[in-house]
Design a protein around this motif. Structure first.
Motif, mmCIF file in Angstrom:
data_model
loop_
_atom_site.group_PDB
_atom_site.id
_atom_site.type_symbol
_atom_site.label_atom_id
_atom_site.label_comp_id
_atom_site.label_asym_id
_atom_site.label_seq_id
_atom_site.Cartn_x
_atom_site.Cartn_y
_atom_site.Cartn_z
ATOM 1 N N ASP A 178 -11.238 -1.417 -3.530
ATOM 2 C CA ASP A 178 -11.938 -0.446 -2.636
ATOM 3 C C ASP A 178 -10.643 0.365 -1.484
ATOM 4 O O ASP A 178 -11.101 0.487 -0.396
ATOM 5 C CB ASP A 178 -12.929 -1.348 -1.858
ATOM 6 C CG ASP A 178 -12.143 -2.392 -0.974
ATOM 7 O OD1 ASP A 178 -10.846 -2.694 -1.389
ATOM 8 O OD2 ASP A 178 -12.887 -3.218 -0.332
ATOM 9 N N GLU A 179 -9.358 0.286 -2.182
ATOM 10 C CA GLU A 179 -8.587 1.081 -1.201
ATOM 11 C C GLU A 179 -7.861 2.084 -2.194
ATOM 12 O O GLU A 179 -7.900 2.045 -3.473
ATOM 13 C CB GLU A 179 -7.388 0.269 -0.854
ATOM 14 C CG GLU A 179 -8.099 -1.028 0.156
ATOM 15 C CD GLU A 179 -6.968 -1.994 0.517
ATOM 16 O OE1 GLU A 179 -6.096 -1.881 1.203
ATOM 17 O OE2 GLU A 179 -7.100 -3.115 -0.323
ATOM 18 N N TYR A 202 -2.427 -6.652 -4.436
ATOM 19 C CA TYR A 202 -2.123 -7.773 -3.759
ATOM 20 C C TYR A 202 -1.449 -9.026 -4.729
ATOM 21 O O TYR A 202 -1.595 -8.604 -6.057
ATOM 22 C CB TYR A 202 -3.265 -8.278 -3.040
ATOM 23 C CG TYR A 202 -3.796 -7.525 -1.843
ATOM 24 C CD1 TYR A 202 -3.432 -7.601 -0.604
ATOM 25 C CD2 TYR A 202 -4.614 -6.464 -2.192
ATOM 26 C CE1 TYR A 202 -3.865 -6.792 0.203
ATOM 27 C CE2 TYR A 202 -5.118 -5.568 -1.332
ATOM 28 C CZ TYR A 202 -4.871 -5.608 0.064
ATOM 29 O OH TYR A 202 -5.273 -5.086 0.967
ATOM 30 N N SER A 250 0.864 -1.179 0.025
ATOM 31 C CA SER A 250 0.156 0.205 -0.050
ATOM 32 C C SER A 250 0.749 1.264 0.189
ATOM 33 O O SER A 250 1.894 1.436 0.964
ATOM 34 C CB SER A 250 -0.937 -0.048 1.092
ATOM 35 O OG SER A 250 -1.515 1.312 1.304
ATOM 36 N N ASP A 263 -13.860 -7.640 -0.292
ATOM 37 C CA ASP A 263 -15.252 -7.565 0.122
ATOM 38 C C ASP A 263 -16.313 -7.209 -0.950
ATOM 39 O O ASP A 263 -17.405 -7.283 -0.616
ATOM 40 C CB ASP A 263 -15.015 -6.343 1.184
ATOM 41 C CG ASP A 263 -14.569 -6.882 2.400
ATOM 42 O OD1 ASP A 263 -14.133 -7.873 2.733
ATOM 43 O OD2 ASP A 263 -14.061 -5.928 3.160
ATOM 44 N N GLU A 299 -2.177 1.507 5.401
ATOM 45 C CA GLU A 299 -1.980 0.026 5.638
ATOM 46 C C GLU A 299 -2.834 -0.541 4.746
ATOM 47 O O GLU A 299 -4.005 -0.335 4.460
ATOM 48 C CB GLU A 299 -2.234 -0.148 7.287
ATOM 49 C CG GLU A 299 -1.393 0.572 8.138
ATOM 50 C CD GLU A 299 0.083 0.386 8.047
ATOM 51 O OE1 GLU A 299 0.405 -0.930 7.658
ATOM 52 O OE2 GLU A 299 0.944 1.124 8.293
ATOM 53 N N LEU A 300 -2.518 -2.097 4.479
ATOM 54 C CA LEU A 300 -3.129 -2.704 3.500
ATOM 55 C C LEU A 300 -4.568 -3.045 4.556
ATOM 56 O O LEU A 300 -4.746 -3.563 5.477
ATOM 57 C CB LEU A 300 -2.494 -4.044 3.330
ATOM 58 C CG LEU A 300 -1.363 -3.953 2.336
ATOM 59 C CD1 LEU A 300 -0.555 -5.330 2.370
ATOM 60 C CD2 LEU A 300 -1.761 -3.766 0.930
ATOM 61 N N LYS A 301 -5.425 -3.176 3.455
ATOM 62 C CA LYS A 301 -6.924 -3.644 4.247
ATOM 63 C C LYS A 301 -7.017 -5.282 4.486
ATOM 64 O O LYS A 301 -7.500 -5.338 5.463
ATOM 65 C CB LYS A 301 -7.939 -3.227 3.412
ATOM 66 C CG LYS A 301 -9.515 -3.664 3.774
ATOM 67 C CD LYS A 301 -10.502 -3.049 2.721
ATOM 68 C CE LYS A 301 -11.743 -3.583 3.397
ATOM 69 N NZ LYS A 301 -12.883 -3.094 2.582
ATOM 70 N N TYR A 302 -6.339 -5.899 3.497
ATOM 71 C CA TYR A 302 -6.641 -7.396 3.495
ATOM 72 C C TYR A 302 -5.322 -7.989 4.060
ATOM 73 O O TYR A 302 -4.326 -7.857 3.403
ATOM 74 C CB TYR A 302 -6.964 -7.667 2.150
ATOM 75 C CG TYR A 302 -8.395 -7.392 1.610
ATOM 76 C CD1 TYR A 302 -9.562 -7.823 1.855
ATOM 77 C CD2 TYR A 302 -8.354 -6.058 0.675
ATOM 78 C CE1 TYR A 302 -10.890 -7.345 1.455
ATOM 79 C CE2 TYR A 302 -9.383 -5.571 0.228
ATOM 80 C CZ TYR A 302 -10.730 -6.300 0.541
ATOM 81 O OH TYR A 302 -11.807 -6.023 0.337
ATOM 82 N N SER A 349 -3.640 0.126 -3.134
ATOM 83 C CA SER A 349 -3.101 -1.013 -2.556
ATOM 84 C C SER A 349 -3.110 -2.128 -3.397
ATOM 85 O O SER A 349 -4.190 -2.011 -4.397
ATOM 86 C CB SER A 349 -4.108 -1.479 -1.421
ATOM 87 O OG SER A 349 -3.723 -0.400 -0.417
ATOM 88 N N SER A 400 -6.479 -3.711 -5.706
ATOM 89 C CA SER A 400 -7.865 -3.575 -4.786
ATOM 90 C C SER A 400 -8.771 -2.304 -5.106
ATOM 91 O O SER A 400 -8.128 -1.108 -5.268
ATOM 92 C CB SER A 400 -7.838 -3.659 -3.407
ATOM 93 O OG SER A 400 -8.937 -3.176 -2.722
#
Length: 609
Positions: free
Chosen positions: A101-102, A107, A37, A52, A41-44, A105, A99
């Motif tokens: 919703d961020e 993955y 990120s 989500d 911070e990373l959400k997942y 970020s 992602s």
């Protein structure tokens, strides 16, 4: 990381990175993690099941019919040539997946994990051992290094974007590391995760015609990828159909669950936007993103809308993740635009308020920042940290930025417009022009000021022609020239234009791409996004300040400072935008109850009913 908003679908070699297939000890003992990120911070966490915003039970069925304006003559994503086909990202994959919703970020995708030291001097990727090409061969470190080398070699903008990558090397079993020539650039590891990976063995092989393939050239041969889709059929320049792969290696990855839900996705290409809309009305295409105010207000009275078969919706999601500057982009390489007073005068002749009232149905707002619509847009007079940063380049920018807020001229009524036109005449006079026989003449050369405004589609002609008429009233020989998409791209690449209607999209985390947009080195390089040829020492310093900002507050202040200086140069006459997506769609699809915050997710997370 920036987003391009232009008619382009997508120089000089500065220094190609060196590549080796062996050694260094990498990532300086940095820990491996599942993502990166750039902001926060990373959400997942590691091992998350799915994003989500997806429906993990979404069915895989149905055929989606899409459309696009223009044409295509290229399926090779690594070369900056021709018109790349829409949707090629369905076939190819990157090391990491963003992602929706961020903010910034991503993955693990082809790379199952990432590692980078605290000083951001390098980044390592550990490839997923299950990752394979559509022909079953594994994705290797050689593929990654080959993709990077060829992207820099055959795409001027990528060469510039990746210029701080000093070397790439195999650093372990299924592991690759890129080393940078500087420290503290927080964005570089994430940028490397966006690298498109192509199969070295396929590109170095022989095509159906018996000839060796050429990665440096455009191609219409269906390319081999590793993504969820393969190319099923191609009608050059007209249609392309992508087909979901049952044998896709990554269909059960957490970053892919609930996505890629259509069996086929077909894009049809149109030379005329109105014909494209008629195709949608007839049900030959399923989805329509509206870009014309009048049509949105008056053009949806056909039976399918009245019967509920076609639904109109407005989505704010995509606009949350980006800002924009769009308008009349001047080529500073042309003599007539080298005087800033000429450029400023051209803004006084633009009557946005009349356009918004007469043809836009009041739906638009005037752009007044290169980061319009975000917290990064400058406003008022500089204060605090932003003022401190501007003081660092004060000798290069003068006093005006500190005392006068940038404001577009406003023509609230006929009187105000006349006053603005007189101000334009005054600026032209200061720049050495005078009106003789209804012609604006350069006193020194005796030549009339001439401007060709280049468009890539007839769609905006209705909004551009009134501006051209205003310029003619000032005695300017103003011509509006609409060219096809491929010609627009080529002329923009080669800087063969006076003024073009175009723009730049900006993310919420501007960084390295700013050097390509406005940096002095990119001004010398054909094919970059520095269309105007901006080359200014203060801007160069501020770009570096943006890239190497120490925290979010420092970053926002640096971007606002850059914005003010860009605006002060008047190389764009800003036009208009709307901060929502106006969409019409045939009622054949379903979607998650809550869409991702920063995207409508269409078609990725939608599915057929």
């Amino acid at each position: 990381m920036g987003l391009m908003v232009s008619g382009l679908r997508g120089g000089l070699v500065l220094a190609l990175a060196t590549f080796s297939l062996t050694q260094p000890a990498m990532a300086q003992d940095a820990p491996w993690t599942n993502g990166i990120s750039v902001i926060g911070e990373l959400k997942y966490p590691p091992g998350f099941k799915h994003f989500d915003y997806v429906n993990p039970e979404a069915p895989k069925k149905g055929d989606l019919k899409m459309s696009d304006l223009g044409t295509f003559d290229n399926l090779n994503p690594l070369v900056n040539k021709g018109s790349i086909v829409t949707g090629i990202g369905l076939v190819y994959e990157t090391l990491m997946k963003s992602s929706l919703d961020e903010s910034f970020s991503s993955y693990g995708l082809i790379a199952e994990s990432i590692a980078y030291p605290k000083d951001f001097s390098s980044v390592a990727f550990k490839l997923n051992p299950k990752a394979t090409w559509a022909d079953g061969q594994p994705i290797t470190v050689d593929d990654v290094l080959y993709s990077f080398e060829k992207a820099k070699e055959y795409d001027q903008s990528k060469m510039f974007y990746y210029r701080h990558v000093k070397s790439g090397a195999k650093s372990g079993d299924n592991e690759v590391t890129f080393t940078f020539d500087l420290k503290g650039n927080r964005e570089l590891p994430a940028i490397m995760g966006q690298l498109i990976i192509v199969p070295k063995h396929w590109w170095e092989g022989t095509g159906p015609n018996g000839k060796k393939r050429d990665i440096s050239a455009t191609t219409l041969e269906p390319v081999l990828g590793s993504g969820a889709y393969k190319i099923k059929a191609v009608a050059p320049g007209a249609t392309i159909t992508y087909e979901l792969r049952d044998d896709y290696w990554g269909k059960d990855l957490n970053v892919n669950v609930g996505q890629d839900n259509f069996r086929t996705i077909t894009y049809s290409f149109f030379a005329d936007r109105n014909v494209e809309f008629q195709s949608f009305r007839a049900g030959d295409t399923d989805y329509w993103a509206e870009n014309e105010a009048k049509r949105w207000a008056t053009g949806y009275d056909f039976p399918a809308v009245k019967e509920g078969k076609v639904k109109k919706e407005v989505f704010p999601n995509d606009s949350r993740s980006s800002g924009v500057m769009v308008g009349y982009v001047m080529n500073l390489r042309r003599q007539q635009f080298q005087d800033i007073r000429v450029r400023q005068a051209l803004n006084y002749a633009y009557n946005f308020e009349d356009l918004n009232k007469t043809i836009f149905f009041g739906q638009y707002s005037r752009v007044n920042s290169f980061f319009y619509g975000t917290e990064l847009a400058s406003a008022g007079l500089p204060q605090g940290k932003e003022l401190e940063i501007l003081n660092e380049v004060k000798s290069d920018i003068g006093e005006t930025i500190f005392t006068q807020e940038y404001k577009n001229p406003v023509s609230a009524d006929a009187k105000a417009f006349r006053e603005n036109m007189f101000k334009a005449i005054g600026l032209f006079k200061q720049a050495g022009y005078e009106i003789k026989g209804n012609r604006l003449i350069n006193v020194k050369t005796g030549k009339q000021l001439s401007i060709e405004i280049m468009l890539n589609s007839p769609v905006v002609e209705r909004a551009v022609l009134p501006y051209a008429e205003n310029l003619k009233r000032l005695g300017i020989n103003a011509v509006v020239r609409t060219v096809d998409a491929s010609q627009f791209i080529e002329r923009a690449r080669k800087r063969d234009f006076d003024v073009m209607y175009n723009g730049w999209g900006e993310s919420l985390n501007p960084g390295n791409e700013q050097a390509e947009y406005w940096g002095s080195e990119s001004a010398k390089t054909d094919g970059t996004a520095n269309y105007s040829g901006v080359a200014d020492p203060a801007i160069d310093k501020l770009i570096q300040r943006v890239i190497f900002s120490t925290d979010r507050d420092d970053h926002v202040a640096a971007v606002k400072a850059l914005d003010r200086v860009l605006l002060s140069k008047h190389f764009v006459v800003p036009s208009y935008t709307i901060r929502e997506n106006r969409v019409a769609i045939w009622d054949k699809f379903d979607r998650p109850k809550e869409l991702p915050y920063y995207s409508t997710g269409f078609p990725t997370v939608w599915w057929a009913k």
